[in-house]
Design a protein around this motif. Structure first.
Motif, PDB file in Angstrom:
ATOM      1  N   SER A 142       0.855  -1.190   0.000  1.00 63.05           N
ATOM      2  CA  SER A 142       0.000   0.000   0.000  1.00 63.05           C
ATOM      3  C   SER A 142       0.885   1.232   0.000  1.00 63.05           C
ATOM      4  O   SER A 142       1.995   1.212   0.548  1.00 63.05           O
ATOM      5  CB  SER A 142      -0.949   0.024   1.207  1.00 63.05           C
ATOM      6  OG  SER A 142      -0.251   0.289   2.396  1.00 63.05           O
ATOM      7  N   ALA A 143       0.380   2.291  -0.608  1.00 66.43           N
ATOM      8  CA  ALA A 143       1.122   3.546  -0.711  1.00 66.43           C
ATOM      9  C   ALA A 143       2.527   3.302  -1.269  1.00 66.43           C
ATOM     10  O   ALA A 143       3.483   3.968  -0.883  1.00 66.43           O
ATOM     11  CB  ALA A 143       1.195   4.242   0.652  1.00 66.43           C
ATOM     12  N   GLY A 144       2.659   2.305  -2.157  1.00 71.44           N
ATOM     13  CA  GLY A 144       3.935   2.013  -2.799  1.00 71.44           C
ATOM     14  C   GLY A 144       4.931   1.265  -1.951  1.00 71.44           C
ATOM     15  O   GLY A 144       6.077   1.067  -2.371  1.00 71.44           O
ATOM     16  N   GLN A 145       4.518   0.804  -0.765  1.00 74.95           N
ATOM     17  CA  GLN A 145       5.442   0.123   0.134  1.00 74.95           C
ATOM     18  C   GLN A 145       4.979  -1.296   0.449  1.00 74.95           C
ATOM     19  O   GLN A 145       3.834  -1.492   0.881  1.00 74.95           O
ATOM     20  CB  GLN A 145       5.586   0.889   1.451  1.00 74.95           C
ATOM     21  CG  GLN A 145       6.309   2.219   1.336  1.00 74.95           C
ATOM     22  CD  GLN A 145       6.524   2.844   2.703  1.00 74.95           C
ATOM     23  OE1 GLN A 145       5.748   2.632   3.631  1.00 74.95           O
ATOM     24  NE2 GLN A 145       7.580   3.605   2.844  1.00 74.95           N
ATOM     25  N   HIS A 154       4.404  -4.247   2.802  1.00 75.05           N
ATOM     26  CA  HIS A 154       4.212  -4.224   4.247  1.00 75.05           C
ATOM     27  C   HIS A 154       5.021  -5.306   4.952  1.00 75.05           C
ATOM     28  O   HIS A 154       5.092  -6.443   4.495  1.00 75.05           O
ATOM     29  CB  HIS A 154       2.730  -4.388   4.594  1.00 75.05           C
ATOM     30  CG  HIS A 154       1.971  -3.103   4.553  1.00 75.05           C
ATOM     31  ND1 HIS A 154       1.732  -2.343   5.666  1.00 75.05           N
ATOM     32  CD2 HIS A 154       1.423  -2.427   3.521  1.00 75.05           C
ATOM     33  CE1 HIS A 154       1.057  -1.264   5.332  1.00 75.05           C
ATOM     34  NE2 HIS A 154       0.856  -1.291   4.034  1.00 75.05           N
ATOM     35  N   ARG A 155       5.582  -4.922   6.088  1.00 73.95           N
ATOM     36  CA  ARG A 155       6.303  -5.881   6.931  1.00 73.95           C
ATOM     37  C   ARG A 155       5.324  -6.834   7.603  1.00 73.95           C
ATOM     38  O   ARG A 155       5.654  -7.982   7.881  1.00 73.95           O
ATOM     39  CB  ARG A 155       7.127  -5.155   7.989  1.00 73.95           C
ATOM     40  CG  ARG A 155       8.531  -4.756   7.566  1.00 73.95           C
ATOM     41  CD  ARG A 155       8.555  -3.868   6.339  1.00 73.95           C
ATOM     42  NE  ARG A 155       9.919  -3.458   5.983  1.00 73.95           N
ATOM     43  CZ  ARG A 155      10.229  -2.819   4.876  1.00 73.95           C
ATOM     44  NH1 ARG A 155       9.281  -2.512   3.999  1.00 73.95           N
ATOM     45  NH2 ARG A 155      11.471  -2.487   4.612  1.00 73.95           N
ATOM     46  N   ALA A 156       4.147  -6.359   7.905  1.00 77.73           N
ATOM     47  CA  ALA A 156       3.058  -7.185   8.441  1.00 77.73           C
ATOM     48  C   ALA A 156       1.798  -6.800   7.683  1.00 77.73           C
ATOM     49  O   ALA A 156       1.553  -5.622   7.419  1.00 77.73           O
ATOM     50  CB  ALA A 156       2.873  -6.949   9.937  1.00 77.73           C
ATOM     51  N   THR A 157       1.003  -7.778   7.330  1.00 77.98           N
ATOM     52  CA  THR A 157      -0.163  -7.529   6.490  1.00 77.98           C
ATOM     53  C   THR A 157      -1.132  -6.547   7.146  1.00 77.98           C
ATOM     54  O   THR A 157      -1.502  -6.715   8.309  1.00 77.98           O
ATOM     55  CB  THR A 157      -0.892  -8.852   6.204  1.00 77.98           C
ATOM     56  OG1 THR A 157      -0.092  -9.630   5.323  1.00 77.98           O
ATOM     57  CG2 THR A 157      -2.227  -8.621   5.548  1.00 77.98           C
ATOM     58  N   PRO A 158      -1.556  -5.492   6.426  1.00 72.27           N
ATOM     59  CA  PRO A 158      -2.573  -4.578   6.967  1.00 72.27           C
ATOM     60  C   PRO A 158      -3.814  -5.368   7.365  1.00 72.27           C
ATOM     61  O   PRO A 158      -4.253  -6.257   6.622  1.00 72.27           O
ATOM     62  CB  PRO A 158      -2.861  -3.635   5.799  1.00 72.27           C
ATOM     63  CG  PRO A 158      -1.649  -3.715   4.932  1.00 72.27           C
ATOM     64  CD  PRO A 158      -1.139  -5.114   5.073  1.00 72.27           C
ATOM     65  N   LEU A 159      -4.377  -5.034   8.498  1.00 73.00           N
ATOM     66  CA  LEU A 159      -5.499  -5.829   9.004  1.00 73.00           C
ATOM     67  C   LEU A 159      -6.709  -5.750   8.080  1.00 73.00           C
ATOM     68  O   LEU A 159      -7.376  -6.768   7.837  1.00 73.00           O
ATOM     69  CB  LEU A 159      -5.881  -5.362  10.415  1.00 73.00           C
ATOM     70  CG  LEU A 159      -6.890  -6.247  11.145  1.00 73.00           C
ATOM     71  CD1 LEU A 159      -6.372  -7.668  11.277  1.00 73.00           C
ATOM     72  CD2 LEU A 159      -7.200  -5.667  12.523  1.00 73.00           C
ATOM     73  N   ALA A 207      -0.500 -16.627   6.030  1.00 78.93           N
ATOM     74  CA  ALA A 207       0.937 -16.441   6.242  1.00 78.93           C
ATOM     75  C   ALA A 207       1.356 -15.145   5.569  1.00 78.93           C
ATOM     76  O   ALA A 207       1.115 -14.943   4.378  1.00 78.93           O
ATOM     77  CB  ALA A 207       1.709 -17.619   5.660  1.00 78.93           C
ATOM     78  N   HIS A 208       1.959 -14.255   6.343  1.00 83.20           N
ATOM     79  CA  HIS A 208       2.474 -13.002   5.792  1.00 83.20           C
ATOM     80  C   HIS A 208       3.914 -12.826   6.221  1.00 83.20           C
ATOM     81  O   HIS A 208       4.514 -13.749   6.792  1.00 83.20           O
ATOM     82  CB  HIS A 208       1.592 -11.813   6.212  1.00 83.20           C
ATOM     83  CG  HIS A 208       1.457 -11.634   7.683  1.00 83.20           C
ATOM     84  ND1 HIS A 208       2.104 -10.643   8.382  1.00 83.20           N
ATOM     85  CD2 HIS A 208       0.726 -12.327   8.608  1.00 83.20           C
ATOM     86  CE1 HIS A 208       1.782 -10.721   9.664  1.00 83.20           C
ATOM     87  NE2 HIS A 208       0.952 -11.728   9.823  1.00 83.20           N
ATOM     88  N   ALA A 209       4.495 -11.685   5.922  1.00 84.99           N
ATOM     89  CA  ALA A 209       5.938 -11.517   6.112  1.00 84.99           C
ATOM     90  C   ALA A 209       6.392 -11.636   7.567  1.00 84.99           C
ATOM     91  O   ALA A 209       7.541 -11.956   7.831  1.00 84.99           O
ATOM     92  CB  ALA A 209       6.372 -10.169   5.542  1.00 84.99           C
ATOM     93  N   SER A 210       5.482 -11.387   8.515  1.00 84.70           N
ATOM     94  CA  SER A 210       5.861 -11.408   9.926  1.00 84.70           C
ATOM     95  C   SER A 210       5.336 -12.614  10.688  1.00 84.70           C
ATOM     96  O   SER A 210       5.596 -12.744  11.885  1.00 84.70           O
ATOM     97  CB  SER A 210       5.373 -10.128  10.626  1.00 84.70           C
ATOM     98  OG  SER A 210       6.015  -8.991  10.083  1.00 84.70           O
ATOM     99  N   GLY A 211       4.577 -13.494  10.034  1.00 84.74           N
ATOM    100  CA  GLY A 211       4.055 -14.656  10.755  1.00 84.74           C
ATOM    101  C   GLY A 211       2.698 -15.098  10.239  1.00 84.74           C
ATOM    102  O   GLY A 211       2.406 -15.005   9.048  1.00 84.74           O
TER     103      GLY A 211
END
Length: 383
Positions: free
Chosen positions: A296-299, A301-306, A340-344
């Motif tokens: 989102s916003a070109g970035q 995410h380290r953890a998936t937006p809820l 599963a996302h980037a942080s868990g």
């Protein structure tokens, strides 16, 4: 000479973590008069100044922001304007390198801090061992019900709930997002289809599912970009060509969903829709049902937006969608979905029913933690 540089101004504020995001919280009564969320232009300069935007270096060092979209957020809490709510919550996403403030869409993670904030600020009276706060999100017009434990009349923080992407543990905040479909566009399936063909600049023809639940999201297969499900956000971010291609997917999707024109998506509404890369369960995520990386916003995410995860859970219940395809046999109607996302791993429950041939999202439930980090006055420059 110094007068031409503006004045140093302060406002009462609270700094809070909600889930995997952080935001500066204001009482609406302490801000200039506005009519959320459609006419909040009186707030834009304040929010940019508070967070340190615009910053061409992308770090927001002269404000409370942290150089990431998940750390460049504002929450405004006011008296309820909905008959079924205890408080109003207006969310603002603030640009980092540009002076852009968007009130389109909401933030699920920050939503988890609204109930505790309201109780601790005395905006909602609560007694006993737990509290339930009904939140009217003005951005979407939807109701979110937050339930959490109390200790000595304040939101408890010493529990054993852990969430991926946040160190330590805390008391759980149960969030029930009621009737989340069409939160921004007015339709769960803005195009009327569970799957569409997009013609994307620099990408070509690509299959996508355009879904609006909690926030609008465009779901595309990670394999369409030759990406590995174990890709890290840092790796994606370093690939400028890939980031640009995914941005073109977002722009094309924004127009197809009716969010805005492609020009507005490039210049003004840069945070929506979220882009979700999808992979089926694999050896990289044997304990999860599905794998995603979200942008989102070109970035990346380290953890998936809820809100993105909630939309994914709903999309998994929509026959014919790319998400349902990836879930295949693991998408039983009454079963929670593990992502599963980037942080868990994140677990959500989604209720979707079919009525008259159309899908209706009834509810999405998720657990987060939240904590007050600082209170006092926040300073910003008026210029």
């Amino acid at each position: 000479m110094s007068g031409s540089r503006g004045r140093h101004v302060s406002l009462p504020a609270v700094f809070m973590r909600g889930g995997t995001s952080k935001a500066v919280f204001f009482r609406q009564e302490d801000l200039p008069k506005a009519a959320p969320p459609r006419d909040c232009s009186n707030w834009d300069a304040i929010f940019c100044g508070v967070l340190g935007s615009p910053d061409p270096n992308g770090r927001q060092l002269d404000g409370m922001g942290g150089g990431l979209s998940s750390l460049s957020k504002i929450a405004v809490i006011g008296k309820p304007t909905h008959p079924d709510a205890d408080v109003d919550f207006t969310f603002a996403q603030v640009g980092i390198r540009e002076a852009i403030v968007s009130y389109r869409g909401t933030c699920g993670n920050i939503s988890s801090a609204v109930g505790p904030y309201a109780v601790d600020e005395g905006l909602v009276r609560a007694t006993g061992n737990s509290a339930t706060v009904r939140i009217h999100n003005t951005n979407t017009g939807k109701i979110v019900v937050a339930t959490f434990a109390l200790q000595d009349g304040r939101a408890a923080v010493g529990g054993e709930q852990s969430i991926a992407g946040v160190a330590g543990e805390g008391d759980p905040v149960r969030l029930a997002f009621l009737d989340p479909g069409g939160a921004t566009t007015g339709k769960l399936l803005p195009t009327g289809n569970a799957r569409d063909e997009l013609d994307v600049a620099g990408v070509g023809q690509i299959e996508a599912s355009l879904v609006d639940a909690a926030n609008p999201v465009v779901f595309v297969r990670g394999s369409a970009f030759a990406l590995d499900p174990r890709s890290r956000p840092e790796d994606l971010e370093k690939d400028a060509e890939l980031v640009q291609r995914l941005e073109e997917v977002r722009v094309a999707s924004a127009a197809r969903m009716g969010l805005c024109s492609e020009q507005e998506a490039r210049t003004r509404i840069k945070n929506l829709p979220l882009v979700s890369l999808i992979w089926p369960r694999s050896a990289a995520s044997a304990e999860a049902d599905i794998v995603t990386r979200m942008i989102s916003a070109g970035q990346p995410h380290r953890a998936t937006p809820l809100t993105g995860a909630m939309c994914l859970a709903v999309a998994g219940r929509l026959p014919g969608s790319i998400v349902a395809e990836a879930l295949s046999e693991r998408s039983e109607p009454d079963r929670d979905i593990t992502i599963a996302h980037a942080s868990g791993i994140l677990t959500l429950g989604a209720k979707v029913r079919i009525s008259g041939g159309e899908a209706v999202a009834e509810e999405v439930v998720v657990y987060r933690t939240a904590r007050r980090l600082m209170e006092g006055r926040v300073f910003y420059r008026t210029s």
